[in-house]
Design a protein around this motif. Structure first.
Motif, PDB file in Angstrom:
ATOM      1  N   ARG A 148      70.401  83.719  98.829  1.00 52.44           N
ATOM      2  CA  ARG A 148      70.030  82.392  98.353  1.00 52.44           C
ATOM      3  C   ARG A 148      70.958  81.327  98.944  1.00 52.44           C
ATOM      4  N   GLN A 149      72.250  81.644  99.023  1.00 57.89           N
ATOM      5  CA  GLN A 149      73.200  80.698  99.619  1.00 57.89           C
ATOM      6  C   GLN A 149      72.876  80.462 101.094  1.00 57.89           C
ATOM      7  N   LEU A 150      72.615  81.542 101.820  1.00 57.09           N
ATOM      8  CA  LEU A 150      72.276  81.407 103.232  1.00 57.09           C
ATOM      9  C   LEU A 150      70.986  80.615 103.432  1.00 57.09           C
ATOM     10  N   ASP A 151      70.009  80.836 102.573  1.00 54.62           N
ATOM     11  CA  ASP A 151      68.739  80.125 102.682  1.00 54.62           C
ATOM     12  C   ASP A 151      68.917  78.623 102.450  1.00 54.62           C
ATOM     13  N   ILE A 152      69.696  78.275 101.434  1.00 47.55           N
ATOM     14  CA  ILE A 152      69.944  76.853 101.160  1.00 47.55           C
ATOM     15  C   ILE A 152      70.706  76.224 102.323  1.00 47.55           C
ATOM     16  N   ARG A 153      71.702  76.932 102.827  1.00 43.57           N
ATOM     17  CA  ARG A 153      72.478  76.403 103.959  1.00 43.57           C
ATOM     18  C   ARG A 153      71.579  76.206 105.175  1.00 43.57           C
ATOM     19  N   ALA A 154      70.701  77.157 105.452  1.00 44.47           N
ATOM     20  CA  ALA A 154      69.787  77.029 106.594  1.00 44.47           C
ATOM     21  C   ALA A 154      68.831  75.851 106.403  1.00 44.47           C
ATOM     22  N   GLU A 155      68.408  75.652 105.181  1.00 47.11           N
ATOM     23  CA  GLU A 155      67.468  74.568 104.886  1.00 47.11           C
ATOM     24  C   GLU A 155      68.131  73.198 104.990  1.00 47.11           C
ATOM     25  N   THR A 156      69.354  73.082 104.482  1.00 46.74           N
ATOM     26  CA  THR A 156      69.991  71.766 104.364  1.00 46.74           C
ATOM     27  C   THR A 156      71.101  71.502 105.372  1.00 46.74           C
ATOM     28  N   ASP A 157      71.672  72.558 105.944  1.00 47.21           N
ATOM     29  CA  ASP A 157      72.825  72.458 106.844  1.00 47.21           C
ATOM     30  C   ASP A 157      73.981  71.711 106.175  1.00 47.21           C
ATOM     31  N   ASP A 158      74.118  71.906 104.850  1.00 52.36           N
ATOM     32  CA  ASP A 158      75.164  71.206 104.101  1.00 52.36           C
ATOM     33  C   ASP A 158      75.771  72.147 103.067  1.00 52.36           C
ATOM     34  N   PRO A 159      77.016  72.583 103.287  1.00 49.69           N
ATOM     35  CA  PRO A 159      77.625  73.502 102.322  1.00 49.69           C
ATOM     36  C   PRO A 159      77.779  72.892 100.931  1.00 49.69           C
ATOM     37  N   ARG A 160      77.941  71.572 100.867  1.00 48.45           N
ATOM     38  CA  ARG A 160      78.031  70.918  99.545  1.00 48.45           C
ATOM     39  C   ARG A 160      76.719  71.033  98.780  1.00 48.45           C
ATOM     40  N   GLU A 161      75.615  70.998  99.516  1.00 51.25           N
ATOM     41  CA  GLU A 161      74.304  71.126  98.881  1.00 51.25           C
ATOM     42  C   GLU A 161      74.114  72.534  98.324  1.00 51.25           C
ATOM     43  N   VAL A 162      74.657  73.520  99.003  1.00 53.65           N
ATOM     44  CA  VAL A 162      74.606  74.902  98.493  1.00 53.65           C
ATOM     45  C   VAL A 162      75.275  74.956  97.130  1.00 53.65           C
ATOM     46  N   VAL A 163      76.483  74.420  97.058  1.00 51.04           N
ATOM     47  CA  VAL A 163      77.236  74.428  95.792  1.00 51.04           C
ATOM     48  C   VAL A 163      76.505  73.610  94.736  1.00 51.04           C
ATOM     49  N   ARG A 164      76.006  72.443  95.104  1.00 53.83           N
ATOM     50  CA  ARG A 164      75.314  71.589  94.138  1.00 53.83           C
ATOM     51  C   ARG A 164      74.098  72.282  93.538  1.00 53.83           C
ATOM     52  N   ARG A 165      73.272  72.871  94.398  1.00 53.26           N
ATOM     53  CA  ARG A 165      72.045  73.523  93.905  1.00 53.26           C
ATOM     54  C   ARG A 165      72.346  74.741  93.038  1.00 53.26           C
ATOM     55  N   LEU A 166      73.286  75.550  93.467  1.00 50.57           N
ATOM     56  CA  LEU A 166      73.602  76.754  92.684  1.00 50.57           C
ATOM     57  C   LEU A 166      74.263  76.388  91.361  1.00 50.57           C
ATOM     58  N   THR A 167      75.099  75.352  91.369  1.00 46.89           N
ATOM     59  CA  THR A 167      75.722  74.889  90.124  1.00 46.89           C
ATOM     60  C   THR A 167      74.675  74.335  89.185  1.00 46.89           C
ATOM     61  N   GLU A 168      73.770  73.545  89.726  1.00 53.42           N
ATOM     62  CA  GLU A 168      72.692  72.972  88.909  1.00 53.42           C
ATOM     63  C   GLU A 168      71.802  74.076  88.326  1.00 53.42           C
ATOM     64  N   ALA A 169      71.473  75.070  89.124  1.00 48.12           N
ATOM     65  CA  ALA A 169      70.634  76.170  88.641  1.00 48.12           C
ATOM     66  C   ALA A 169      71.338  76.938  87.523  1.00 48.12           C
ATOM     67  N   ALA A 170      72.634  77.115  87.636  1.00 45.68           N
ATOM     68  CA  ALA A 170      73.388  77.835  86.598  1.00 45.68           C
ATOM     69  C   ALA A 170      73.441  77.025  85.312  1.00 45.68           C
ATOM     70  N   ARG A 171      73.565  75.715  85.423  1.00 46.11           N
ATOM     71  CA  ARG A 171      73.613  74.847  84.233  1.00 46.11           C
ATOM     72  C   ARG A 171      72.285  74.812  83.507  1.00 46.11           C
TER      73      ARG A 171
END
Length: 109
Positions: free
Chosen positions: A80-103
């Motif tokens: 999931r992390q690799l997919d988000i990174r490939a989609e957005t090319d932004d490591p901050r977006e990976v953290v943001r999306r996964l944090t939001e999903a956990a919340r």
């Protein structure tokens, strides 16, 4: 006492399966140590869950087997992390999306 242990399988087969699982995660194709056929992680987990189900029922822990099967069907957290990174090319977006999903869900990401 009558279970199968890793040393019952050829060490190279065990090493190869570990490498494949490490490299490809849930998308790995593994060698079944019982029949030497290639199978997906999901197929392997389902076969093992079927074999273990009677014991799990006896121990009242079937939900753990069910959870293993769900995990094998879905992309791993790493994927999931690799997919988000490939989609957005932004490591901050990976953290943001996964944090939001956990919340939102409270589920592991």
């Amino acid at each position: 006492d009558q279970g199968t242990y890793q040393h019952d399988s050829h060490p190279m087969m065990v090493q190869q399966n570990k490498w494949r699982a490490t490299r490809f995660g849930n998308r790995a194709m593994l060698v079944d140590t019982f029949n030497y056929e290639i199978a997906s992680v999901e197929q392997m987990v389902n076969r093992l869950a079927t074999m273990l189900r009677p014991t799990a029922e006896e121990l009242h822990c079937e939900s753990y087997l069910d959870h293993c099967q769900v995990m094998a069907q879905n992309p791993s957290a790493a994927q999931r992390q690799l997919d988000i990174r490939a989609e957005t090319d932004d490591p901050r977006e990976v953290v943001r999306r996964l944090t939001e999903a956990a919340r939102v869900s409270g589920a592991p990401v």
